[in-house]
Design an enzyme around this catalytic site. Structure first.
Site, short mmCIF file in Angstrom:
data_model
loop_
_atom_site.label_atom_id
_atom_site.label_comp_id
_atom_site.label_asym_id
_atom_site.label_seq_id
_atom_site.Cartn_x
_atom_site.Cartn_y
_atom_site.Cartn_z
N ASP A 10 39.61 43.21 46.60
CA ASP A 10 40.28 44.34 45.92
C ASP A 10 39.28 45.49 45.88
O ASP A 10 38.20 45.42 46.49
CB ASP A 10 40.82 43.93 44.54
CG ASP A 10 39.72 43.73 43.51
OD1 ASP A 10 38.53 43.72 43.89
OD2 ASP A 10 40.06 43.57 42.32
N CYS A 66 36.06 40.20 44.55
CA CYS A 66 36.60 41.14 43.56
C CYS A 66 35.43 41.55 42.66
O CYS A 66 34.27 41.36 43.04
CB CYS A 66 37.78 40.56 42.80
SG CYS A 66 37.45 39.11 41.78
N THR A 68 34.47 40.36 39.70
CA THR A 68 33.76 39.20 39.15
C THR A 68 33.79 37.98 40.06
O THR A 68 33.00 37.05 39.88
CB THR A 68 34.44 38.75 37.84
OG1 THR A 68 35.81 38.42 38.14
CG2 THR A 68 34.39 39.85 36.77
N HIS A 99 30.63 18.70 48.93
CA HIS A 99 31.39 17.76 48.10
C HIS A 99 32.86 18.14 47.92
O HIS A 99 33.68 17.25 47.71
CB HIS A 99 30.73 17.65 46.71
CG HIS A 99 29.44 16.89 46.74
ND1 HIS A 99 28.80 16.48 45.60
CD2 HIS A 99 28.66 16.46 47.77
CE1 HIS A 99 27.68 15.83 45.92
NE2 HIS A 99 27.57 15.82 47.24
N HIS A 134 33.88 11.75 48.91
CA HIS A 134 34.34 13.07 48.50
C HIS A 134 35.74 13.37 49.03
O HIS A 134 36.52 14.08 48.40
CB HIS A 134 33.34 14.14 48.94
CG HIS A 134 31.97 13.90 48.40
ND1 HIS A 134 31.69 13.93 47.06
CD2 HIS A 134 30.81 13.56 49.03
CE1 HIS A 134 30.41 13.63 46.87
NE2 HIS A 134 29.86 13.41 48.06
C1 RB5 Z 1 39.25 45.07 38.88
O1 RB5 Z 1 38.88 46.01 37.92
C2 RB5 Z 1 38.81 43.69 38.42
O2 RB5 Z 1 39.60 43.28 37.34
C3 RB5 Z 1 38.91 42.71 39.55
O3 RB5 Z 1 38.13 43.15 40.61
C4 RB5 Z 1 38.44 41.29 39.28
O4 RB5 Z 1 37.16 41.28 38.76
C5 RB5 Z 1 39.35 40.42 38.56
O5 RB5 Z 1 39.06 39.25 38.29
#
Ligand code: RB5
Length: 145
Positions: A10, A66, A68, A99, A134
């Site tokens: 994203d 993304c 996080t 695994h 596994h």
């Molecule tokens: C976008 O702002 C953020 O929410 C997305 O990139 C991600 O981290 C969601 O888990």
């Protein structure tokens, strides 16, 4: 050897995805980039869905980025047969291949710096699934046994 990697991000992962694509192309991988294609806000589950479907169709490997790494992993793991792993270190990247036979690596651009992220990608791609006991555990996840 199938050296195709399907990749997506994203807006929160767009810059890291761009660097990963350069790195993988330099290493000889073929890349299928399913977006996004700018830093304009978009919805990570749509990208996770597209990448997951292509990975399943190819029986291949994918990378999702993304902000996080967590949203992408939650969304991708909704698809049966996807084993998406959010990694922030090389040990778990190796172990989730060995695994868990992980088929999608999830990274967070706002969490993991570029140098470490590329090392995680390399560790994940270079580690083989160990199979054996596994495989039985993956079969349990999939409801086969
Ligand atoms: C976008 O702002 C953020 O929410 C997305 O990139 C991600 O981290 C969601 O888990």
């Amino acid at each position: 050897m199938n050296n195709k990697i399907t990749i997506g991000s994203d807006h929160g992962g767009y810059r890291l995805k761009t660097e990963i694509i350069k790195h993988l192309k330099d290493s000889g991988y073929k890349i299928s980039d399913l977006g996004c294609f700018s830093e304009e806000p978009c919805d990570y589950p749509e990208i996770a869905k597209a990448v997951s479907k292509e990975v399943l169709a190819d029986n291949g490997m994918g990378i999702l980025v993304c902000g996080t790494g967590i949203g992408m992993s939650i969304a991708a793991n909704r698809f049966e047969g996807i084993r998406a792993s959010h990694c922030t270190d090389t040990f778990t990247a190796r172990m989730t291949r060995a695994h868990n036979d992980s088929n999608i690596l999830c990274l967070g651009e706002r969490v993991t710096g570029l140098g470490l992220a590329l090392d995680i990608v390399d560790a994940w791609l270079k580690t083989a699934f160990e199979g054996g006991r596994h495989q039985k555990r993956i079969d349990i996840i999939d409801g086969v046994v």
